[in-house]
Design a protein around this motif. Structure first.
Motif, PDB file in Angstrom:
ATOM      1  N   ALA A   1       0.679  -1.350  -0.017  1.00 36.85           N
ATOM      2  CA  ALA A   1       0.030  -0.071  -0.101  1.00 36.85           C
ATOM      3  C   ALA A   1       0.865   1.380  -0.143  1.00 36.85           C
ATOM      4  CB  ALA A   1      -1.130  -0.092   1.036  1.00 36.85           C
ATOM      5  N   GLU A   2       1.945   1.163   0.644  1.00 36.52           N
ATOM      6  CA  GLU A   2       2.947   2.306   0.831  1.00 36.52           C
ATOM      7  C   GLU A   2       3.855   2.475  -0.522  1.00 36.52           C
ATOM      8  OE1 GLU A   2       4.905   1.971   4.318  1.00 36.52           O
ATOM      9  OE2 GLU A   2       3.131   2.150   5.639  1.00 36.52           O
ATOM     10  N   SER A   3       3.963   1.544  -1.480  1.00 32.53           N
ATOM     11  CA  SER A   3       4.820   1.514  -2.478  1.00 32.53           C
ATOM     12  C   SER A   3       4.223   2.456  -3.700  1.00 32.53           C
ATOM     13  CB  SER A   3       5.218  -0.038  -2.868  1.00 32.53           C
ATOM     14  OG  SER A   3       3.784  -0.303  -3.642  1.00 32.53           O
ATOM     15  N   GLU A   4       5.164   2.988  -4.612  1.00 29.70           N
ATOM     16  CA  GLU A   4       4.818   3.694  -5.645  1.00 29.70           C
ATOM     17  C   GLU A   4       4.214   3.124  -6.715  1.00 29.70           C
ATOM     18  OE1 GLU A   4       8.513   5.484  -7.361  1.00 29.70           O
ATOM     19  OE2 GLU A   4       9.256   6.049  -5.240  1.00 29.70           O
ATOM     20  N   GLU A   5       4.274   1.565  -7.022  1.00 32.32           N
ATOM     21  CA  GLU A   5       3.439   0.824  -7.819  1.00 32.32           C
ATOM     22  C   GLU A   5       1.952   0.783  -7.568  1.00 32.32           C
ATOM     23  OE1 GLU A   5       2.294  -1.385 -10.913  1.00 32.32           O
ATOM     24  OE2 GLU A   5       4.306  -0.690 -10.635  1.00 32.32           O
ATOM     25  N   ALA A   6       1.845   0.883  -6.426  1.00 31.41           N
ATOM     26  CA  ALA A   6       0.435   0.630  -5.618  1.00 31.41           C
ATOM     27  C   ALA A   6      -0.120   2.089  -5.926  1.00 31.41           C
ATOM     28  CB  ALA A   6       0.484   0.710  -4.283  1.00 31.41           C
ATOM     29  N   GLU A   7       0.556   3.289  -5.715  1.00 32.86           N
ATOM     30  CA  GLU A   7       0.088   4.410  -5.973  1.00 32.86           C
ATOM     31  C   GLU A   7      -0.262   4.600  -7.435  1.00 32.86           C
ATOM     32  OE1 GLU A   7      -1.527   7.970  -5.622  1.00 32.86           O
ATOM     33  OE2 GLU A   7      -0.792   6.797  -4.056  1.00 32.86           O
ATOM     34  N   ARG A   8       0.564   4.115  -8.275  1.00 32.69           N
ATOM     35  CA  ARG A   8       0.489   4.128  -9.818  1.00 32.69           C
ATOM     36  C   ARG A   8      -0.951   3.281 -10.142  1.00 32.69           C
ATOM     37  NH1 ARG A   8       6.024   3.870 -10.219  1.00 32.69           N
ATOM     38  NH2 ARG A   8       6.004   1.671 -10.286  1.00 32.69           N
ATOM     39  N   GLN A   9      -1.102   2.123  -9.469  1.00 36.75           N
ATOM     40  CA  GLN A   9      -2.172   1.405  -9.700  1.00 36.75           C
ATOM     41  C   GLN A   9      -3.550   2.024  -9.546  1.00 36.75           C
ATOM     42  OE1 GLN A   9      -2.161  -2.492  -8.029  1.00 36.75           O
ATOM     43  NE2 GLN A   9      -4.076  -3.199  -9.030  1.00 36.75           N
ATOM     44  N   ARG A  10      -3.396   2.810  -8.240  1.00 40.55           N
ATOM     45  CA  ARG A  10      -4.794   3.673  -7.715  1.00 40.55           C
ATOM     46  C   ARG A  10      -4.891   4.571  -8.910  1.00 40.55           C
ATOM     47  NH1 ARG A  10      -2.466   2.324  -2.594  1.00 40.55           N
ATOM     48  NH2 ARG A  10      -1.259   4.060  -2.487  1.00 40.55           N
ATOM     49  N   GLU A  11      -3.867   5.162  -9.334  1.00 38.65           N
ATOM     50  CA  GLU A  11      -4.227   6.298 -10.346  1.00 38.65           C
ATOM     51  C   GLU A  11      -4.669   5.910 -11.575  1.00 38.65           C
ATOM     52  OE1 GLU A  11      -3.546  10.494 -11.734  1.00 38.65           O
ATOM     53  OE2 GLU A  11      -2.687   9.292  -9.496  1.00 38.65           O
ATOM     54  N   ARG A  12      -4.192   4.589 -11.923  1.00 37.41           N
ATOM     55  CA  ARG A  12      -4.919   4.046 -13.385  1.00 37.41           C
ATOM     56  C   ARG A  12      -6.411   3.506 -13.006  1.00 37.41           C
ATOM     57  NH1 ARG A  12       0.419   1.684 -13.624  1.00 37.41           N
ATOM     58  NH2 ARG A  12      -0.153  -0.222 -12.631  1.00 37.41           N
TER      59      ARG A  12
ATOM     60  N   GLY B   1     -17.219   9.041 -18.633  1.00 38.85           N
ATOM     61  CA  GLY B   1     -17.153  10.135 -19.734  1.00 38.85           C
ATOM     62  C   GLY B   1     -16.645  11.300 -19.288  1.00 38.85           C
ATOM     63  N   LEU B   2     -15.465  11.067 -18.354  1.00 35.47           N
ATOM     64  CA  LEU B   2     -15.155  12.595 -17.748  1.00 35.47           C
ATOM     65  C   LEU B   2     -13.768  12.665 -18.261  1.00 35.47           C
ATOM     66  CD1 LEU B   2     -16.951  12.628 -14.215  1.00 35.47           C
ATOM     67  CD2 LEU B   2     -17.464  13.779 -16.251  1.00 35.47           C
ATOM     68  N   GLU B   3     -12.871  13.658 -18.221  1.00 35.57           N
ATOM     69  CA  GLU B   3     -11.557  13.851 -18.273  1.00 35.57           C
ATOM     70  C   GLU B   3     -10.814  13.681 -17.220  1.00 35.57           C
ATOM     71  OE1 GLU B   3      -9.740  14.381 -20.938  1.00 35.57           O
ATOM     72  OE2 GLU B   3     -11.365  14.612 -22.456  1.00 35.57           O
ATOM     73  N   TYR B   4      -9.794  12.988 -17.040  1.00 37.00           N
ATOM     74  CA  TYR B   4      -9.111  12.868 -15.695  1.00 37.00           C
ATOM     75  C   TYR B   4      -8.058  13.733 -15.790  1.00 37.00           C
ATOM     76  CZ  TYR B   4      -6.713  10.345 -11.817  1.00 37.00           C
ATOM     77  OH  TYR B   4      -6.186  10.283 -10.672  1.00 37.00           O
ATOM     78  N   PRO B   5      -7.763  14.288 -14.681  1.00 38.68           N
ATOM     79  CA  PRO B   5      -6.580  15.304 -14.458  1.00 38.68           C
ATOM     80  C   PRO B   5      -5.123  14.597 -14.358  1.00 38.68           C
ATOM     81  CG  PRO B   5      -7.862  15.659 -12.661  1.00 38.68           C
ATOM     82  CD  PRO B   5      -8.630  14.697 -13.535  1.00 38.68           C
ATOM     83  N   TYR B   6      -4.542  13.940 -15.190  1.00 32.87           N
ATOM     84  CA  TYR B   6      -3.441  13.246 -15.168  1.00 32.87           C
ATOM     85  C   TYR B   6      -2.287  13.904 -15.398  1.00 32.87           C
ATOM     86  CZ  TYR B   6       0.212   9.595 -16.129  1.00 32.87           C
ATOM     87  OH  TYR B   6       1.381   8.808 -15.884  1.00 32.87           O
ATOM     88  N   THR B   7      -1.235  14.002 -14.458  1.00 32.42           N
ATOM     89  CA  THR B   7       0.175  14.595 -14.415  1.00 32.42           C
ATOM     90  C   THR B   7       0.980  13.777 -14.243  1.00 32.42           C
ATOM     91  OG1 THR B   7      -0.117  15.469 -12.244  1.00 32.42           O
ATOM     92  CG2 THR B   7      -1.316  16.866 -13.808  1.00 32.42           C
TER      93      THR B   7
END
Length: 115
Positions: free
Chosen positions: A69-80, A90-96
C-alpha cells in the motif's frame, strides 16, 4: 514289483538330492529370490507441524499488504483505476506526471464543462 520299488526309491533320491544340493547350470532353477519390499516414503503427517501458525501467517500477510500500500507501484495502480473510472463515466481525468508541460489546473476548466 521290484521295478516299481526301485522306481519309487529313485524318485525319492532325486527329490532328496534336489532339495539338499544347490541348483547349478542353465536347466536347473533354484528358488526365486524374495521380491524386495516396496519403499514407502515417510508421511508428512507423521512429523509435527513446522510451518507458521495462523496468527504468524496473518501477520506476515498484513506486513506485505502494508508495504504494498505504501509502494509507488500501488500509487500508480490506484491512479490508473481512478482514470479508468473517470473514463467509464465519460469525464476527463487530470493526469499529470513529472516534467509534464501542463499541470492538473489545466484540466480544471474541462472538469467544470463536463460536470
Amino acid at each position: 514289483m521290484r521295478q516299481s520299488i526301485a522306481h519309487a526309491f529313485l524318485a525319492y533320491l532325486c527329490t532328496l538330492i534336489a532339495l539338499l544340493l544347490p541348483a547349478t547350470g542353465t536347466r536347473r532353477k533354484c528358488c526365486a529370490p524374495p521380491a524386495p519390499e516396496p519403499v514407502i516414503p515417510e508421511s508428512p503427517w507423521s512429523r509435527p507441524w513446522t510451518s507458521p501458525s495462523k496468527a504468524e501467517a496473518a501477520e506476515i500477510f498484513r506486513r506485505q499488504a502494508e508495504a504494498w500500500a505504501e509502494s509507488e507501484e500501488a500509487e500508480r495502480q490506484r491512479e490508473r483505476r481512478r482514470a479508468a473510472a473517470f473514463a467509464a463515466a465519460g469525464l476527463e481525468y487530470p493526469y499529470t506526471y513529472e516534467g509534464a508541460p501542463f499541470g492538473a489546473e489545466a484540466f480544471a476548466d474541462v472538469m467544470r464543462k463536463t460536470a
